[in-house]
Enzyme design. Structure first.
Site, PDB file in Angstrom:
ATOM      1  N   ARG A  39      -5.386 -45.935  51.662  1.00  0.00           N
ATOM      2  CA  ARG A  39      -6.369 -44.899  51.328  1.00  0.00           C
ATOM      3  C   ARG A  39      -6.020 -43.987  51.883  1.00  0.00           C
ATOM      4  O   ARG A  39      -6.358 -42.627  51.328  1.00  0.00           O
ATOM      5  CB  ARG A  39      -7.470 -45.542  51.807  1.00  0.00           C
ATOM      6  CG  ARG A  39      -7.997 -46.656  50.809  1.00  0.00           C
ATOM      7  CD  ARG A  39      -9.451 -47.193  51.252  1.00  0.00           C
ATOM      8  NE  ARG A  39      -9.468 -47.556  52.404  1.00  0.00           N
ATOM      9  CZ  ARG A  39      -9.310 -48.866  52.818  1.00  0.00           C
ATOM     10  NH1 ARG A  39      -9.062 -49.796  51.855  1.00  0.00           N
ATOM     11  NH2 ARG A  39      -9.215 -49.423  54.144  1.00  0.00           N
ATOM     12  N   GLU A  56      -7.788 -57.664  65.258  1.00  0.00           N
ATOM     13  CA  GLU A  56      -8.918 -58.594  66.103  1.00  0.00           C
ATOM     14  C   GLU A  56      -8.313 -59.888  66.157  1.00  0.00           C
ATOM     15  O   GLU A  56      -8.164 -60.448  66.942  1.00  0.00           O
ATOM     16  CB  GLU A  56     -10.085 -58.369  65.252  1.00  0.00           C
ATOM     17  CG  GLU A  56     -11.107 -58.957  65.911  1.00  0.00           C
ATOM     18  CD  GLU A  56     -12.586 -58.673  65.259  1.00  0.00           C
ATOM     19  OE1 GLU A  56     -12.335 -57.889  64.216  1.00  0.00           O
ATOM     20  OE2 GLU A  56     -13.426 -59.220  65.552  1.00  0.00           O
TER      21      GLU A  56
HETATM   22  P1  AMP Z   1      -8.623 -49.073  63.221  1.00  0.00           P
HETATM   23  O1  AMP Z   1      -7.281 -49.349  63.548  1.00  0.00           O
HETATM   24  O2  AMP Z   1      -9.611 -50.294  63.680  1.00  0.00           O
HETATM   25  O3  AMP Z   1      -9.028 -47.753  63.466  1.00  0.00           O
HETATM   26  O4  AMP Z   1      -8.838 -49.281  61.640  1.00  0.00           O
HETATM   27  C1  AMP Z   1      -8.313 -48.317  60.815  1.00  0.00           C
HETATM   28  C2  AMP Z   1      -8.026 -48.640  59.519  1.00  0.00           C
HETATM   29  O5  AMP Z   1      -8.553 -49.869  59.052  1.00  0.00           O
HETATM   30  C3  AMP Z   1      -8.340 -47.735  58.362  1.00  0.00           C
HETATM   31  O6  AMP Z   1      -6.771 -47.523  57.881  1.00  0.00           O
HETATM   32  C4  AMP Z   1      -9.206 -48.200  57.578  1.00  0.00           C
HETATM   33  O7  AMP Z   1      -9.004 -47.961  56.276  1.00  0.00           O
HETATM   34  C5  AMP Z   1      -9.392 -49.516  57.816  1.00  0.00           C
HETATM   35  N1  AMP Z   1     -10.808 -49.856  58.475  1.00  0.00           N
HETATM   36  C6  AMP Z   1     -11.210 -50.107  59.309  1.00  0.00           C
HETATM   37  N2  AMP Z   1     -12.588 -50.524  59.646  1.00  0.00           N
HETATM   38  C7  AMP Z   1     -12.767 -50.257  58.279  1.00  0.00           C
HETATM   39  C8  AMP Z   1     -14.330 -50.194  57.796  1.00  0.00           C
HETATM   40  N3  AMP Z   1     -15.189 -50.829  58.394  1.00  0.00           N
HETATM   41  N4  AMP Z   1     -14.482 -49.782  56.435  1.00  0.00           N
HETATM   42  C9  AMP Z   1     -13.362 -49.499  55.804  1.00  0.00           C
HETATM   43  N5  AMP Z   1     -12.131 -49.405  56.444  1.00  0.00           N
HETATM   44  C10 AMP Z   1     -11.891 -49.802  57.541  1.00  0.00           C
END
Ligand code: AMP
Length: 175
Positions: free
Chosen positions: A63, A100
Site C-alpha cells: 500500500r 509476531e
Molecule cells: P509494523 O511493521 O508492525 O509497523 O507494520 C506495518 C506494516 O504492516 C505496514 O506496511 C502496514 O501496511 C501493515 N499493518 C500493520 N498493522 C496494520 C493494521 N492494524 N492495519 C493495517 N495495516 C497494518
C-alpha cells in the site's frame, strides 16, 4: 484547508480479525478510492515536508506504493519500491526482521539511489515500526539519506514511533 486527519479518519474501515484473530485491520482503500480526498492528503504530505526537501520517494510494498507514486507524480520526482523478498529482479540489499510469528525480509535494488540522495519514505500504516525501521536501514545501506518518513495512519498504542526514534515520524492521523 481541510483537516487532513479528519479526511483520513473518515476514509478508514476497521476490519476485525484480519489477517489473523485479534488484529484490527485498518483498511485505507476507501481513501485511495476517493479522488479529491486522496489528492488533498497527498498534497498535504508534500506541503508538510516541503517540495524541494527530498529527491525521490520510496514506498513500502504494497500500500505504500500507492502513496509513494502519488507523491512522486505530484512533485515530478521518481519512485523506488521497497519490496518483499524475492520480487526485485536485480542485485538487492536485503534485511530481515521479526514479525509476531516468524520473520519477513524487505529488499531494495543496490543501485536504487544515488549517493546522498534525499529519500522520503512512505507507508500507509505505522504499527510496531518493524517494517519502517528495516526500510530506513535499507535506504541508508543503499546509499540514500532519509529525508523523512510519513504514514497516513499511526497506531499510537503500539511502539512504532519510539522504535524509530530519534528519527521523526510524520503521521497524517494518529489514533
Ligand atoms: P509494523 O511493521 O508492525 O509497523 O507494520 C506495518 C506494516 O504492516 C505496514 O506496511 C502496514 O501496511 C501493515 N499493518 C500493520 N498493522 C496494520 C493494521 N492494524 N492495519 C493495517 N495495516 C497494518
Amino acid at each position: 484547508m481541510a483537516d487532513l486527519a479528519e479526511i483520513v479518519a473518515g476514509h478508514i474501515l476497521d476490519v476485525p480479525d484480519f489477517p489473523s484473530p485479534g488484529i484490527l485491520f485498518k483498511d485505507l482503500t476507501p481513501l485511495f478510492a476517493d479522488g479529491p480526498a486522496f489528492r488533498e492528503v497527498i498534497d498535504g504530505i508534500v506541503a508538510h515536508h516541503g517540495a524541494g526537501s527530498f529527491d525521490v520517494v520510496a514506498g513500502i510494498e504494497a500500500r505504500g506504493f500507492v502513496v509513494a507514486a502519488a507523491i512522486a507524480y505530484a512533485t515530478g520526482l521518481g519512485v523506488v519500491p521497497i519490496r518483499k523478498a524475492g520480487k526485485l529482479p536485480r542485485a538487492t540489499h536485503s534485511a530481515s526482521y521479526e514479525l509476531e510469528y516468524g520473520e519477513a525480509a524487505l529488499e531494495v535494488h543496490t543501485d536504487a539511489f544515488m549517493a546522498g540522495e534525499r529519500v522520503l519514505v512512505v507507508d500507509d500504516v505505522l504499527a510496531t515500526g518493524g517494517t519502517a525501521a528495516t526500510t530506513l536501514d535499507l535506504v541508508e545501506r543503499a546509499g540514500g539519506t532519509v529525508a523523512g518518513f510519513t504514514v497516513l495512519l499511526e497506531l499510537s498504542f503500539l511502539p512504532g514511533r519510539e522504535r524509530l526514534a530519534p528519527r521523526e515520524v510524520h503521521a497524517v492521523l494518529t489514533v
